[in-house]
Design a protein around this motif. Structure first.
Motif, PDB file in Angstrom:
ATOM      1  N   GLU A  43      30.981  25.631  89.192  1.00 28.67           N
ATOM      2  CA  GLU A  43      29.529  24.609  88.510  1.00 28.67           C
ATOM      3  C   GLU A  43      30.806  24.861  86.528  1.00 28.67           C
ATOM      4  OE1 GLU A  43      27.376  27.926  85.919  1.00 28.67           O
ATOM      5  OE2 GLU A  43      26.165  27.813  87.505  1.00 28.67           O
ATOM      6  N   LYS A  44      31.523  26.037  86.663  1.00 24.75           N
ATOM      7  CA  LYS A  44      32.406  26.007  85.127  1.00 24.75           C
ATOM      8  C   LYS A  44      33.960  24.814  85.850  1.00 24.75           C
ATOM      9  CE  LYS A  44      31.950  30.563  84.630  1.00 24.75           C
ATOM     10  NZ  LYS A  44      33.476  32.153  84.327  1.00 24.75           N
ATOM     11  N   PHE A  45      34.146  24.396  86.754  1.00 21.09           N
ATOM     12  CA  PHE A  45      34.276  22.647  87.179  1.00 21.09           C
ATOM     13  C   PHE A  45      33.763  21.715  86.287  1.00 21.09           C
ATOM     14  CE2 PHE A  45      35.826  19.094  89.671  1.00 21.09           C
ATOM     15  CZ  PHE A  45      37.577  19.149  89.464  1.00 21.09           C
ATOM     16  N   PHE A  46      32.595  21.209  85.799  1.00 17.96           N
ATOM     17  CA  PHE A  46      32.363  20.530  85.699  1.00 17.96           C
ATOM     18  C   PHE A  46      32.205  20.400  83.900  1.00 17.96           C
ATOM     19  CE2 PHE A  46      30.912  19.244  89.718  1.00 17.96           C
ATOM     20  CZ  PHE A  46      31.740  18.029  89.697  1.00 17.96           C
ATOM     21  N   LEU A  71      28.198  13.910  94.584  1.00 13.67           N
ATOM     22  CA  LEU A  71      27.107  14.791  93.661  1.00 13.67           C
ATOM     23  C   LEU A  71      26.082  14.162  93.265  1.00 13.67           C
ATOM     24  CD1 LEU A  71      27.777  16.145  90.942  1.00 13.67           C
ATOM     25  CD2 LEU A  71      28.349  14.200  89.944  1.00 13.67           C
ATOM     26  N   PRO A  72      25.303  14.425  93.844  1.00 14.28           N
ATOM     27  CA  PRO A  72      23.553  14.187  93.652  1.00 14.28           C
ATOM     28  C   PRO A  72      23.661  13.206  92.091  1.00 14.28           C
ATOM     29  CG  PRO A  72      23.532  15.675  94.879  1.00 14.28           C
ATOM     30  CD  PRO A  72      24.691  15.864  94.196  1.00 14.28           C
ATOM     31  N   ALA A  73      22.433  12.140  92.918  1.00 17.52           N
ATOM     32  CA  ALA A  73      21.382  12.017  91.406  1.00 17.52           C
ATOM     33  C   ALA A  73      21.251  12.840  89.973  1.00 17.52           C
ATOM     34  CB  ALA A  73      20.998  10.636  90.992  1.00 17.52           C
ATOM     35  N   ASP A  74      20.620  13.910  90.926  1.00 17.59           N
ATOM     36  CA  ASP A  74      19.390  15.003  90.737  1.00 17.59           C
ATOM     37  C   ASP A  74      20.905  16.348  89.990  1.00 17.59           C
ATOM     38  OD1 ASP A  74      19.698  15.656  92.494  1.00 17.59           O
ATOM     39  OD2 ASP A  74      18.282  16.363  93.288  1.00 17.59           O
ATOM     40  N   HIS A  75      21.901  16.516  89.923  1.00 15.59           N
ATOM     41  CA  HIS A  75      22.547  17.505  89.370  1.00 15.59           C
ATOM     42  C   HIS A  75      21.642  17.652  87.444  1.00 15.59           C
ATOM     43  CE1 HIS A  75      25.229  15.609  86.121  1.00 15.59           C
ATOM     44  NE2 HIS A  75      24.968  14.159  87.090  1.00 15.59           N
ATOM     45  N   ALA A  85      31.027  10.292  86.473  1.00 15.85           N
ATOM     46  CA  ALA A  85      30.751   9.946  88.326  1.00 15.85           C
ATOM     47  C   ALA A  85      30.311   8.377  88.507  1.00 15.85           C
ATOM     48  CB  ALA A  85      29.207  11.109  88.246  1.00 15.85           C
ATOM     49  N   ARG A  86      29.721   8.062  87.623  1.00 12.69           N
ATOM     50  CA  ARG A  86      29.998   6.797  87.648  1.00 12.69           C
ATOM     51  C   ARG A  86      31.292   5.864  87.233  1.00 12.69           C
ATOM     52  NH1 ARG A  86      27.185   6.376  82.953  1.00 12.69           N
ATOM     53  NH2 ARG A  86      24.837   6.782  84.609  1.00 12.69           N
ATOM     54  N   HIS A  91      36.944   4.205  91.767  1.00 15.19           N
ATOM     55  CA  HIS A  91      37.935   5.080  91.715  1.00 15.19           C
ATOM     56  C   HIS A  91      38.854   5.028  92.984  1.00 15.19           C
ATOM     57  CE1 HIS A  91      41.661   7.926  90.792  1.00 15.19           C
ATOM     58  NE2 HIS A  91      41.466   6.617  89.039  1.00 15.19           N
ATOM     59  N   PRO A  92      40.472   4.705  93.062  1.00 16.25           N
ATOM     60  CA  PRO A  92      40.400   4.224  94.758  1.00 16.25           C
ATOM     61  C   PRO A  92      41.099   5.945  95.284  1.00 16.25           C
ATOM     62  CG  PRO A  92      42.622   3.821  92.986  1.00 16.25           C
ATOM     63  CD  PRO A  92      41.499   3.661  92.259  1.00 16.25           C
ATOM     64  N   ILE A  93      41.302   7.139  93.909  1.00 15.05           N
ATOM     65  CA  ILE A  93      41.539   8.410  94.587  1.00 15.05           C
ATOM     66  C   ILE A  93      40.500   9.586  95.072  1.00 15.05           C
ATOM     67  CG2 ILE A  93      43.657  10.318  94.262  1.00 15.05           C
ATOM     68  CD1 ILE A  93      44.346   7.297  95.568  1.00 15.05           C
ATOM     69  N   ILE A  94      39.976   9.329  93.732  1.00 13.55           N
ATOM     70  CA  ILE A  94      38.700  10.310  92.881  1.00 13.55           C
ATOM     71  C   ILE A  94      37.379   9.484  93.007  1.00 13.55           C
ATOM     72  CG2 ILE A  94      37.938  11.895  91.672  1.00 13.55           C
ATOM     73  CD1 ILE A  94      40.762  12.936  92.840  1.00 13.55           C
ATOM     74  N   ARG A  95      36.580   9.589  94.221  1.00 14.28           N
ATOM     75  CA  ARG A  95      35.466   9.265  94.387  1.00 14.28           C
ATOM     76  C   ARG A  95      34.389   9.606  94.119  1.00 14.28           C
ATOM     77  NH1 ARG A  95      34.619   3.927  96.406  1.00 14.28           N
ATOM     78  NH2 ARG A  95      36.530   3.580  95.753  1.00 14.28           N
ATOM     79  N   PHE A  96      33.202   9.793  93.814  1.00 11.60           N
ATOM     80  CA  PHE A  96      32.116  10.258  93.448  1.00 11.60           C
ATOM     81  C   PHE A  96      30.747   9.462  94.384  1.00 11.60           C
ATOM     82  CE2 PHE A  96      33.857  12.985  89.981  1.00 11.60           C
ATOM     83  CZ  PHE A  96      33.196  13.816  90.043  1.00 11.60           C
ATOM     84  N   CYS A  97      30.108  10.467  94.850  1.00 11.34           N
ATOM     85  CA  CYS A  97      29.113   9.428  95.982  1.00 11.34           C
ATOM     86  C   CYS A  97      27.855  10.813  96.097  1.00 11.34           C
ATOM     87  CB  CYS A  97      29.592   9.869  97.385  1.00 11.34           C
ATOM     88  SG  CYS A  97      31.128   8.816  97.797  1.00 11.34           S
TER      89      CYS A  97
END
Length: 112
Positions: A43-46, A71-75, A85-86, A91-97
């Motif tokens: 959690e500290k990563f974010f 990363l769910p919408a309800d995080h 995330a949006r 992004h071509p390398i780092i993608r949030f789904c």
């Protein structure tokens, strides 16, 4: 042996996102990319104030190593992480789904 998208799950290698040095561990796997689910992320990563996320992502981008972060919408990580995330949704390398299926579908393009 053919690579499978399931071989790219970080949990399979006991890899977590928690500190900048994790980028080196990720790169040393020799994989085509990696998928992280919420259980793989400290959690500290974010906490965007500590710079860990930025430094880690920059190393991965520099080496063109793709990762998908589920990363769910309800995080519970706050508005800034939602904005991040949006911004990385295409992004071509780092993608949030928002779910693992989307992450796997995006990651298949990097398999040989």
């Amino acid at each position: 042996m053919d690579a499978s998208v399931n071989d790219l799950l970080a949990s399979k290698y006991d890899i977590r996102l928690s500190k900048p040095e994790d980028a080196i561990t990720i790169l040393e796997t020799g994989l085509a990319g990696m998928i992280f689910i919420p259980d793989d992320i400290d959690e500290k990563f974010f906490d965007l104030k500590n710079g860990v996320l930025g430094e880690t992502f920059q190393k991965l981008v520099n080496y063109r190593f793709p990762i998908a972060v589920v990363l769910p919408a309800d995080h519970d990580f706050g508005l800034r992480v939602t904005e991040l995330a949006r911004e990385h949704s295409k992004h071509p390398i780092i993608r949030f789904c928002q779910d693992i299926d989307d992450a796997k579908a995006w990651m298949t393009q990097f398999l040989f």
